[in-house]
Design a protein around this motif. Structure first.
Motif, PDB file in Angstrom:
ATOM      1  N   UNK A   1       0.814  -1.223   0.000  1.00  0.00           N
ATOM      2  CA  UNK A   1       0.000   0.000   0.000  1.00  0.00           C
ATOM      3  C   UNK A   1       0.850   1.277   0.000  1.00  0.00           C
ATOM      4  N   UNK A   2       2.128   1.182   0.366  1.00  0.00           N
ATOM      5  CA  UNK A   2       2.987   2.367   0.336  1.00  0.00           C
ATOM      6  C   UNK A   2       3.170   2.900  -1.083  1.00  0.00           C
ATOM      7  N   UNK A   3       3.044   2.019  -2.071  1.00  0.00           N
ATOM      8  CA  UNK A   3       3.214   2.444  -3.460  1.00  0.00           C
ATOM      9  C   UNK A   3       2.063   3.329  -3.932  1.00  0.00           C
ATOM     10  N   UNK A   4       0.965   3.341  -3.191  1.00  0.00           N
ATOM     11  CA  UNK A   4      -0.197   4.137  -3.582  1.00  0.00           C
ATOM     12  C   UNK A   4      -0.131   5.570  -3.084  1.00  0.00           C
ATOM     13  N   UNK A   5       0.864   5.878  -2.251  1.00  0.00           N
ATOM     14  CA  UNK A   5       0.974   7.235  -1.719  1.00  0.00           C
ATOM     15  C   UNK A   5       1.374   8.208  -2.818  1.00  0.00           C
ATOM     16  N   UNK A   6       0.744   9.379  -2.894  1.00  0.00           N
ATOM     17  CA  UNK A   6       1.110  10.360  -3.928  1.00  0.00           C
ATOM     18  C   UNK A   6       2.559  10.816  -3.768  1.00  0.00           C
TER      19      UNK A   6
ATOM     20  N   UNK B   1       5.486  10.268  -2.964  1.00  0.00           N
ATOM     21  CA  UNK B   1       6.413   9.370  -2.277  1.00  0.00           C
ATOM     22  C   UNK B   1       6.348   7.971  -2.868  1.00  0.00           C
ATOM     23  N   UNK B   2       5.127   7.473  -3.098  1.00  0.00           N
ATOM     24  CA  UNK B   2       4.967   6.143  -3.655  1.00  0.00           C
ATOM     25  C   UNK B   2       5.526   6.024  -5.061  1.00  0.00           C
ATOM     26  N   UNK B   3       5.449   7.115  -5.853  1.00  0.00           N
ATOM     27  CA  UNK B   3       6.003   7.095  -7.209  1.00  0.00           C
ATOM     28  C   UNK B   3       7.515   6.892  -7.162  1.00  0.00           C
ATOM     29  N   UNK B   4       8.166   7.667  -6.297  1.00  0.00           N
ATOM     30  CA  UNK B   4       9.609   7.541  -6.175  1.00  0.00           C
ATOM     31  C   UNK B   4      10.008   6.200  -5.609  1.00  0.00           C
ATOM     32  N   UNK B   5       9.222   5.698  -4.652  1.00  0.00           N
ATOM     33  CA  UNK B   5       9.515   4.404  -4.036  1.00  0.00           C
ATOM     34  C   UNK B   5       9.429   3.285  -5.064  1.00  0.00           C
ATOM     35  N   UNK B   6       8.426   3.336  -5.916  1.00  0.00           N
ATOM     36  CA  UNK B   6       8.266   2.306  -6.942  1.00  0.00           C
ATOM     37  C   UNK B   6       9.458   2.266  -7.888  1.00  0.00           C
ATOM     38  N   UNK B   7      10.056   3.426  -8.159  1.00  0.00           N
ATOM     39  CA  UNK B   7      11.191   3.497  -9.070  1.00  0.00           C
ATOM     40  C   UNK B   7      12.452   2.867  -8.491  1.00  0.00           C
ATOM     41  N   UNK B   8      12.462   2.590  -7.174  1.00  0.00           N
ATOM     42  CA  UNK B   8      13.635   1.965  -6.550  1.00  0.00           C
ATOM     43  C   UNK B   8      13.561   0.435  -6.568  1.00  0.00           C
ATOM     44  N   UNK B   9      12.569  -0.125  -7.249  1.00  0.00           N
ATOM     45  CA  UNK B   9      12.413  -1.595  -7.387  1.00  0.00           C
ATOM     46  C   UNK B   9      12.227  -2.322  -6.061  1.00  0.00           C
ATOM     47  N   UNK B  10      11.356  -1.836  -5.174  1.00  0.00           N
ATOM     48  CA  UNK B  10      11.182  -2.522  -3.888  1.00  0.00           C
ATOM     49  C   UNK B  10      10.503  -3.873  -4.053  1.00  0.00           C
ATOM     50  N   UNK B  11      10.606  -4.697  -3.024  1.00  0.00           N
ATOM     51  CA  UNK B  11       9.855  -5.949  -2.972  1.00  0.00           C
ATOM     52  C   UNK B  11       8.566  -5.625  -2.213  1.00  0.00           C
ATOM     53  N   UNK B  12       7.487  -5.458  -2.940  1.00  0.00           N
ATOM     54  CA  UNK B  12       6.222  -5.018  -2.352  1.00  0.00           C
ATOM     55  C   UNK B  12       5.301  -6.219  -2.140  1.00  0.00           C
TER      56      UNK B  12
END
Length: 243
Positions: free
Chosen positions: A100-105, A107-118
């Motif tokens: 659900x952190x990837x859905x944050x406006x 912040x979530x966009x930048x987080x997704x670009x770091x290739x996290x294991x979600x």
């Protein structure tokens, strides 16, 4: 003064984050590790700003224990501070995060670009499958992996339940565990607007070989090291609970 300093920090964060998030989207075509190296500039900038505005800095003990190859970093989680500081100390890494952190406006966009294991923690079997599948992919691409074994930020002086998922993944991937102790919550507690001046300590333990080991035993070993190091801290921050 603490209120004024904290307001200045948050204002700086609010100004830098939206354009940086848009920039992260623009660099998505770049190779994952290169992209992550660039994105860590956001963390570096905010840590610098944290020191300027709030007088809150960090020190690292045990950098000589960082192994040469990829590893699983298992870190105590008390504050947002370590999510930024770990990126400054270790090679390019990915975090195991709640989906659900990837859905944050922004912040979530930048987080997704770091290739996290979600992962979705409400579905344990699916979360475990994704952890293994994505973990293998990230190691193949040259990343280290960071996991917070207690699953969420824990208040200073409190011990959460250490889950064995990180150790289990490290065993499957054939990589060592690196335990990391931080006391950031003593200066910047969970969900706190205020950030108190001082020096946060990050201590890195010796890598632990996972070959032929049991995940529960490894997790207990990491927990014992982290919690004993926290208990042995000679000084406490202003947010440590008074007895």
């Amino acid at each position: 003064m603490i209120w004024i300093r904290s307001i200045l920090y948050w204002l700086g964060m609010a100004i830098i984050t939206p354009p940086y998030a848009i920039f992260c989207i623009m660099i998505l075509p770049l190779p994952p590790v290169l992209r992550t190296r660039i994105i860590t500039g956001w963390s570096r900038s905010l840590l610098w700003w944290l020191g300027v505005t709030c007088g809150l800095k960090g020190r690292v003990v045990g950098e000589e224990n960082i192994p040469a190859g990829p590893a699983m970093i298992i870190c105590k989680h008390q504050s947002a501070w370590e999510t930024m500081a770990l990126q400054m100390v270790f090679p390019p890494m990915v975090f195991v995060i709640k989906r659900e952190l990837l859905k944050l406006p922004f912040f979530g966009w930048g987080l997704k670009a770091t290739s996290p294991i979600a992962i979705d923690r409400t579905n344990r079997s699916e979360a475990q499958r994704l952890l293994m599948e994505q973990g293998q992919d990230r190691i193949k691409h040259g990343f280290w992996i960071t996991i917070f074994p207690e699953g969420t930020r824990i208040a200073p002086g409190v011990r959460g339940k250490y889950k064995p998922g990180g150790a289990r993944l490290a065993i499957a991937l054939g990589i060592p565990l690196v335990p990391v102790m931080v006391n950031a919550g003593e200066f910047w507690p969970r969900n706190s607007f205020l950030k108190h001046p001082g020096t946060i300590t990050m201590k890195i333990g010796k890598p632990i070989d996972t070959a032929g080991r049991d995940a529960m035993q490894l997790t207990a070993e990491v927990e014992q090291w982290i919690e004993s190091e926290l208990a042995a801290m000679p000084e406490r921050g202003p947010c440590y609970p008074k007895k």
